[in-house]
Design a protein around this motif. Structure first.
Motif, PDB file in Angstrom:
ATOM      1  N   TYR A  32       0.876  -1.173   0.000  1.00  0.00           N
ATOM      2  CA  TYR A  32       0.000   0.000   0.000  1.00  0.00           C
ATOM      3  C   TYR A  32       0.907   1.215   0.000  1.00  0.00           C
ATOM      4  CZ  TYR A  32      -3.945   2.953   1.606  1.00  0.00           C
ATOM      5  OH  TYR A  32      -4.931   3.898   1.725  1.00  0.00           O
ATOM      6  N   LEU A  34       1.302   5.575  -0.564  1.00  0.00           N
ATOM      7  CA  LEU A  34       0.584   6.835  -0.451  1.00  0.00           C
ATOM      8  C   LEU A  34       1.522   7.992  -0.782  1.00  0.00           C
ATOM      9  CD1 LEU A  34       0.005   4.903   2.322  1.00  0.00           C
ATOM     10  CD2 LEU A  34      -1.862   6.526   2.525  1.00  0.00           C
ATOM     11  N   TYR A  36       1.906  12.142   0.063  1.00  0.00           N
ATOM     12  CA  TYR A  36       1.475  13.240   0.897  1.00  0.00           C
ATOM     13  C   TYR A  36       2.172  14.510   0.430  1.00  0.00           C
ATOM     14  CZ  TYR A  36      -0.659  10.179   4.434  1.00  0.00           C
ATOM     15  OH  TYR A  36      -1.461   9.278   5.096  1.00  0.00           O
ATOM     16  N   PRO A  44       1.513  16.763   7.056  1.00  0.00           N
ATOM     17  CA  PRO A  44       1.322  16.258   5.688  1.00  0.00           C
ATOM     18  C   PRO A  44      -0.161  16.111   5.352  1.00  0.00           C
ATOM     19  CG  PRO A  44       2.942  14.937   6.892  1.00  0.00           C
ATOM     20  CD  PRO A  44       2.296  15.833   7.882  1.00  0.00           C
ATOM     21  N   GLY A  95       0.241  -3.128   4.879  1.00  0.00           N
ATOM     22  CA  GLY A  95      -0.983  -2.918   5.648  1.00  0.00           C
ATOM     23  C   GLY A  95      -1.492  -4.141   6.362  1.00  0.00           C
ATOM     24  N   GLY A  96      -1.267  -5.305   5.766  1.00  0.00           N
ATOM     25  CA  GLY A  96      -1.844  -6.501   6.360  1.00  0.00           C
ATOM     26  C   GLY A  96      -1.312  -6.822   7.736  1.00  0.00           C
ATOM     27  N   GLN A  98       1.343  -4.698   9.301  1.00  0.00           N
ATOM     28  CA  GLN A  98       2.177  -3.630   9.851  1.00  0.00           C
ATOM     29  C   GLN A  98       1.397  -2.337   9.782  1.00  0.00           C
ATOM     30  OE1 GLN A  98       6.153  -3.573   8.167  1.00  0.00           O
ATOM     31  NE2 GLN A  98       6.177  -1.362   8.252  1.00  0.00           N
ATOM     32  N   GLY A  99       1.206  -1.720  10.890  1.00  0.00           N
ATOM     33  CA  GLY A  99       0.335  -0.557  10.894  1.00  0.00           C
ATOM     34  C   GLY A  99       1.049   0.764  10.900  1.00  0.00           C
TER      35      GLY A  99
ATOM     36  N   SER B  33      -1.691   7.422  15.338  1.00  0.00           N
ATOM     37  CA  SER B  33      -0.262   7.123  15.213  1.00  0.00           C
ATOM     38  C   SER B  33       0.537   8.385  15.476  1.00  0.00           C
ATOM     39  CB  SER B  33       0.066   6.614  13.808  1.00  0.00           C
ATOM     40  OG  SER B  33      -0.581   5.389  13.560  1.00  0.00           O
ATOM     41  N   LEU B  98      -3.729   1.569   9.365  1.00  0.00           N
ATOM     42  CA  LEU B  98      -3.151   1.095   8.111  1.00  0.00           C
ATOM     43  C   LEU B  98      -3.361  -0.401   7.909  1.00  0.00           C
ATOM     44  CD1 LEU B  98       0.059   3.215   8.037  1.00  0.00           C
ATOM     45  CD2 LEU B  98      -1.673   3.168   6.246  1.00  0.00           C
ATOM     46  N   ALA B  99      -3.537  -1.134   8.983  1.00  0.00           N
ATOM     47  CA  ALA B  99      -3.783  -2.571   8.827  1.00  0.00           C
ATOM     48  C   ALA B  99      -5.056  -2.815   8.023  1.00  0.00           C
ATOM     49  CB  ALA B  99      -3.882  -3.231  10.202  1.00  0.00           C
ATOM     50  N   ALA B 100      -5.921  -1.808   7.961  1.00  0.00           N
ATOM     51  CA  ALA B 100      -7.141  -1.896   7.163  1.00  0.00           C
ATOM     52  C   ALA B 100      -7.022  -1.057   5.899  1.00  0.00           C
ATOM     53  CB  ALA B 100      -8.347  -1.439   7.984  1.00  0.00           C
ATOM     54  N   TYR B 101      -5.799  -0.680   5.530  1.00  0.00           N
ATOM     55  CA  TYR B 101      -5.541   0.104   4.322  1.00  0.00           C
ATOM     56  C   TYR B 101      -6.288   1.433   4.323  1.00  0.00           C
ATOM     57  CZ  TYR B 101      -3.458  -4.267   2.860  1.00  0.00           C
ATOM     58  OH  TYR B 101      -2.692  -5.401   2.816  1.00  0.00           O
ATOM     59  N   ASN B 102      -6.368   2.044   5.478  1.00  0.00           N
ATOM     60  CA  ASN B 102      -6.924   3.403   5.572  1.00  0.00           C
ATOM     61  C   ASN B 102      -5.800   4.409   5.452  1.00  0.00           C
ATOM     62  OD1 ASN B 102      -9.211   2.679   8.356  1.00  0.00           O
ATOM     63  ND2 ASN B 102      -9.332   2.160   6.200  1.00  0.00           N
ATOM     64  N   GLU B 103      -6.045   5.488   4.698  1.00  0.00           N
ATOM     65  CA  GLU B 103      -5.035   6.542   4.712  1.00  0.00           C
ATOM     66  C   GLU B 103      -5.085   7.273   6.049  1.00  0.00           C
ATOM     67  OE1 GLU B 103      -7.440   6.447   2.394  1.00  0.00           O
ATOM     68  OE2 GLU B 103      -8.498   8.365   2.294  1.00  0.00           O
ATOM     69  N   GLN B 104      -3.944   7.831   6.431  1.00  0.00           N
ATOM     70  CA  GLN B 104      -3.853   8.547   7.693  1.00  0.00           C
ATOM     71  C   GLN B 104      -3.964  10.047   7.454  1.00  0.00           C
ATOM     72  OE1 GLN B 104      -0.128   7.063   9.374  1.00  0.00           O
ATOM     73  NE2 GLN B 104      -1.271   5.558  10.533  1.00  0.00           N
ATOM     74  N   PHE B 105      -4.657  10.716   8.361  1.00  0.00           N
ATOM     75  CA  PHE B 105      -4.832  12.156   8.295  1.00  0.00           C
ATOM     76  C   PHE B 105      -4.014  12.792   9.416  1.00  0.00           C
ATOM     77  CE2 PHE B 105      -8.136  12.298   5.122  1.00  0.00           C
ATOM     78  CZ  PHE B 105      -8.664  11.017   5.174  1.00  0.00           C
ATOM     79  N   PHE B 106      -3.151  13.724   9.028  1.00  0.00           N
ATOM     80  CA  PHE B 106      -2.212  14.293   9.973  1.00  0.00           C
ATOM     81  C   PHE B 106      -2.690  15.599  10.593  1.00  0.00           C
ATOM     82  CE2 PHE B 106       1.729  11.833   9.747  1.00  0.00           C
ATOM     83  CZ  PHE B 106       1.463  11.008   8.672  1.00  0.00           C
TER      84      PHE B 106
END
Lengths: 113, 115
Positions: A32, A34, A36, A44, A95-96, A98-99, B33, B98-106
């Motif tokens: 995954y 991204l 920013y 970001p 993603g699976g 590692q967070g 995070s 992220l483990a659910a493939y969500n983008e992070q908002f800072f």
């Protein structure tokens, strides 16, 4: 050992032309990715993402391309605008399991009028 | 919807002191995070909290710790501050992480200066 590399610290482009920002990664478990954008003194801002099952994702003027065999992704901005001037970070995640995001060190884009 | 907020925005401390930074995620987001940004190292992951539990941890010494409350707000604590801890500390939230493939908002970050 940098797992995500943005080899160009800076890029200068004329307004209206295409900006291409590149990113390489070493960990084949990343699935995954991204991009920013970051302005000084701000956090970001998420731009666009792509999962490893795709090779392209488009959102308005922004397109991300993923080449898994080369472990390379790129962000295309067309047409570039002066307001796009910022630091762009590429980030990757497994993603699976590692967070967390692994970030590149960023590319500073300057779009000249 | 309000974005991620961080307090304080700026902080000056001296070596040996401790500091607590606060982060309020976007409403409904359960994952928070923390990242450290320095000119030399870029953005580096500190830890992630989800439903009050630490789910992932980066490569930082034990002086860096955090917690999350039942309303998803999170705090980060740094004890025995060192000069090298001077950095921008960023908090990011996402619905499930992220483990659910969500983008992070800072959030905008807290600029910590250690003298």
């Amino acid at each position: 050992d940098q797992q995500v590399k943005q080899n160009s610290p800076s890029l200068s482009v004329q307004e209206g032309r295409i900006s291409i920002l590149n990113c390489d990664y070493t960990n084949s478990m990343f699935d995954y990715f991204l991009w920013y954008k970051k302005y000084p003194a701000e956090g970001p801002t998420f731009l666009i993402s792509i999962s490893s099952i795709k090779d392209k994702n488009e959102d308005g003027r922004f397109t991300v391309f993923l080449n898994k065999s080369a472990k390379h992704l790129s962000l295309h901005i067309v047409p570039s605008q002066p307001g796009d001037s910022a630091v762009y970070f590429c980030a990757a995640s497994n993603g699976g399991s590692q967070g967390n995001l692994i970030f590149g060190k960023g590319t500073k884009l300057s779009v000249k009028p | 919807k309000a974005g991620v907020t961080q307090t304080p925005r700026y902080l000056i401390k001296t070596r040996g002191q401790q500091v607590t930074l606060s982060c309020s995620p976007i409403s409904g987001h359960r994952s928070v995070s923390w990242y450290q940004q320095t000119p030399g190292q870029g953005l580096q992951f500190l830890f992630e909290y989800f439903s009050e539990t630490q789910r992932n941890k980066g490569n930082f010494p034990g002086r860096f710790s955090g917690r999350q409350f039942s309303n998803s707000r999170s705090e980060m604590n740094v004890s025995t501050l060192e000069l090298g801890d001077s950095a921008l500390y960023l908090c990011a939230s996402s619905p499930l992480g992220l483990a659910a493939y969500n983008e992070q908002f800072f959030g905008p970050g807290t600029r910590l200066t250690v003298l």
